[in-house]
Design an enzyme around this catalytic site. Structure first.
Site, PDB file in Angstrom:
ATOM      1  N   LYS A  24      10.531 100.402  15.279  1.00  0.00           N
ATOM      2  CA  LYS A  24      10.828  98.755  15.361  1.00  0.00           C
ATOM      3  C   LYS A  24       9.957  98.037  16.018  1.00  0.00           C
ATOM      4  O   LYS A  24       9.627  96.810  15.395  1.00  0.00           O
ATOM      5  CB  LYS A  24      12.187  98.368  15.519  1.00  0.00           C
ATOM      6  CG  LYS A  24      13.344  99.334  14.738  1.00  0.00           C
ATOM      7  CD  LYS A  24      14.779  99.253  15.018  1.00  0.00           C
ATOM      8  CE  LYS A  24      15.507  99.925  14.140  1.00  0.00           C
ATOM      9  NZ  LYS A  24      17.094  99.682  14.572  1.00  0.00           N
ATOM     10  N   ASP A  51      19.951  94.096  12.199  1.00  0.00           N
ATOM     11  CA  ASP A  51      20.911  94.787  13.045  1.00  0.00           C
ATOM     12  C   ASP A  51      22.060  93.656  13.254  1.00  0.00           C
ATOM     13  O   ASP A  51      23.097  94.027  13.500  1.00  0.00           O
ATOM     14  CB  ASP A  51      20.456  95.483  13.999  1.00  0.00           C
ATOM     15  CG  ASP A  51      19.606  96.582  13.559  1.00  0.00           C
ATOM     16  OD1 ASP A  51      19.946  97.364  12.735  1.00  0.00           O
ATOM     17  OD2 ASP A  51      18.771  97.295  14.243  1.00  0.00           O
ATOM     18  N   ASN A  73      24.539  98.606  32.368  1.00  0.00           N
ATOM     19  CA  ASN A  73      23.561  99.807  31.880  1.00  0.00           C
ATOM     20  C   ASN A  73      23.163 100.423  33.192  1.00  0.00           C
ATOM     21  O   ASN A  73      22.864  99.947  34.253  1.00  0.00           O
ATOM     22  CB  ASN A  73      22.068  99.027  31.392  1.00  0.00           C
ATOM     23  CG  ASN A  73      21.352 100.172  30.609  1.00  0.00           C
ATOM     24  OD1 ASN A  73      21.966 100.998  29.909  1.00  0.00           O
ATOM     25  ND2 ASN A  73      20.046 100.166  30.907  1.00  0.00           N
TER      26      ASN A  73
HETATM   27  P1  ATR Z   1      19.217 102.353  21.186  1.00  0.00           P
HETATM   28  O1  ATR Z   1      17.530 101.640  20.584  1.00  0.00           O
HETATM   29  O2  ATR Z   1      19.664 103.019  20.214  1.00  0.00           O
HETATM   30  O3  ATR Z   1      19.642 101.273  21.864  1.00  0.00           O
HETATM   31  P2  ATR Z   1      18.038 103.472  23.581  1.00  0.00           P
HETATM   32  O4  ATR Z   1      16.983 102.388  23.808  1.00  0.00           O
HETATM   33  O5  ATR Z   1      17.372 104.657  23.840  1.00  0.00           O
HETATM   34  O6  ATR Z   1      18.705 103.553  22.148  1.00  0.00           O
HETATM   35  O7  ATR Z   1      19.152 103.106  24.496  1.00  0.00           O
HETATM   36  C1  ATR Z   1      20.061 103.906  24.993  1.00  0.00           C
HETATM   37  C2  ATR Z   1      21.117 103.541  26.017  1.00  0.00           C
HETATM   38  O8  ATR Z   1      22.100 104.405  26.175  1.00  0.00           O
HETATM   39  C3  ATR Z   1      20.461 102.882  27.108  1.00  0.00           C
HETATM   40  O9  ATR Z   1      21.101 101.821  27.349  1.00  0.00           O
HETATM   41  C4  ATR Z   1      20.687 104.046  28.114  1.00  0.00           C
HETATM   42  O10 ATR Z   1      20.612 103.780  29.463  1.00  0.00           O
HETATM   43  P3  ATR Z   1      19.352 103.758  30.210  1.00  0.00           P
HETATM   44  O11 ATR Z   1      18.491 102.461  29.867  1.00  0.00           O
HETATM   45  O12 ATR Z   1      19.632 103.778  31.724  1.00  0.00           O
HETATM   46  O13 ATR Z   1      18.525 105.015  29.835  1.00  0.00           O
HETATM   47  C5  ATR Z   1      21.768 104.625  27.632  1.00  0.00           C
HETATM   48  N1  ATR Z   1      22.323 105.958  28.005  1.00  0.00           N
HETATM   49  C6  ATR Z   1      21.686 107.083  27.515  1.00  0.00           C
HETATM   50  N2  ATR Z   1      22.272 108.306  28.142  1.00  0.00           N
HETATM   51  C7  ATR Z   1      23.069 107.836  29.233  1.00  0.00           C
HETATM   52  C8  ATR Z   1      23.670 108.397  30.338  1.00  0.00           C
HETATM   53  N3  ATR Z   1      23.955 109.874  30.334  1.00  0.00           N
HETATM   54  N4  ATR Z   1      24.307 107.808  31.003  1.00  0.00           N
HETATM   55  C9  ATR Z   1      24.543 106.554  30.920  1.00  0.00           C
HETATM   56  N5  ATR Z   1      23.634 105.467  29.933  1.00  0.00           N
HETATM   57  C10 ATR Z   1      22.981 106.213  28.909  1.00  0.00           C
END
Ligand code: ATR
Length: 278
Positions: A68, A104, A154
């Protein structure tokens, strides 16, 4: 006789995308002869693929993970929403130029308008969990509807800071995991993290701080009822699952490529729901 129009979804991987099912349903219901195909394109090949889109016979398409941001940098023209997000998920041609939009935002807003009408009436404070790409589109949508404060919680604080730089002081950083103080007075709670998705840990947070009239929604739609939504429903809160966001984000693309404005019907929802349940 004009040639049937062809669109595609460009991603890597792209095999599990449900977009072909959605656009295929609409093509059939309009009795149109076009097609919507899968194109697995690696990151190093994306720019050339987009530049050659018309030569490959496509009138446009969707761009999904992980392309994207790269698509944003490759298109010739972008809509205001794409500019605001720095990411493009829908491309089409106008006067020989490749345009990029981010639908989106539309998908998120149309889903809530459809399933929780009035959700944005006098919306003062919203809470967004997560700060990735999905969060950016959702924050943009909530900001458009006039929320005064959008608290983002976050795990990684720098990503929240990036959202504050992008959207300004309407966005505020909140602690992760979110606290009762973060939820106090919030009219909307949105999960955009991958927690709760099939195969990932659940999102086990205490919702006691949320007001009784709050709406809770999840960008995760596999499973349809996430732990977060089940907990919210058990507290008597209004809940909206994430499938509608996927369905509604597809509408503007279909209209641009095939010239007809499709509708998200219960039949379409049931078709995709059955596929998720499989
Ligand atoms: P998308 O584009 O679908 O939003 P992404 O950019 O990979 O996907 O974002 C995933 C989100 O899930 C992020 O906010 C991530 O937190 P981080 O920025 O700290 O990586 C969050 N996330 C994924 N696994 C997590 C976990 N185990 N605990 C807390 N947050 C999590």
């Amino acid at each position: 006789m004009t040639k049937p129009r062809r669109a595609c979804i460009i991603g890597h991987p792209v095999k599990h995308s449900r977009s072909p099912m959605i656009h295929g349903f609409w093509l059939k219901s309009f009795g149109l002869e076009g097609s919507y195909e899968r194109e697995d394109v690696t990151p190093d090949a994306l720019e050339a693929f987009l530049r050659g889109l018309a030569a490959r016979g496509y009138v446009g398409g969707n761009v999904t993970i992980p392309h994207k941001e790269a698509a944003f940098g490759t298109v010739d023209r972008r809509t205001a929403r794409a500019e605001a997000l720095g990411a493009v998920n829908t491309v089409w041609f106008e006067d020989g130029l490749l345009w990029g939009d981010n639908t989106d935002v539309t998908g998120f807003l149309a889903n809530l308008d459809d399933r929780a009408p009035g959700w944005d009436d006098g919306l003062d404070k919203a809470v967004v969990l997560g700060a990735g790409g999905a969060a950016a589109a959702i924050v943009a949508g909530i900001k458009e509807r006039g929320a005064k404060r959008i608290l983002v919680a976050n795990r990684t604080a720098e990503k929240t800071e990036a959202l504050i730089r992008r959207f300004g002081s309407v966005v505020e950083a909140a602690a992760w995991p979110p606290s009762a103080a973060t939820f106090a007075g919030a009219g909307l709670l949105v999960n955009t993290t991958s927690l709760g998705m099939d195969g990932k840990p659940g999102l086990d947070i205490d919702l006691a701080g949320l007001p009784a009239q709050a709406v809770v929604t999840d960008a995760v739609y596999v499973p349809l009822e996430t732990e977060l939504l089940a907990n919210a429903a058990a507290r008597g809160l209004r809940t909206v699952d994430g499938l509608g966001m996927l369905l509604h984000q597809a509408v503007p693309g279909f209209e641009r490529w095939f010239g007809r404005r499709p509708v998200v019907t219960p039949e379409l929802r049931a078709l995709v729901e059955a596929d998720i349940g499989r």
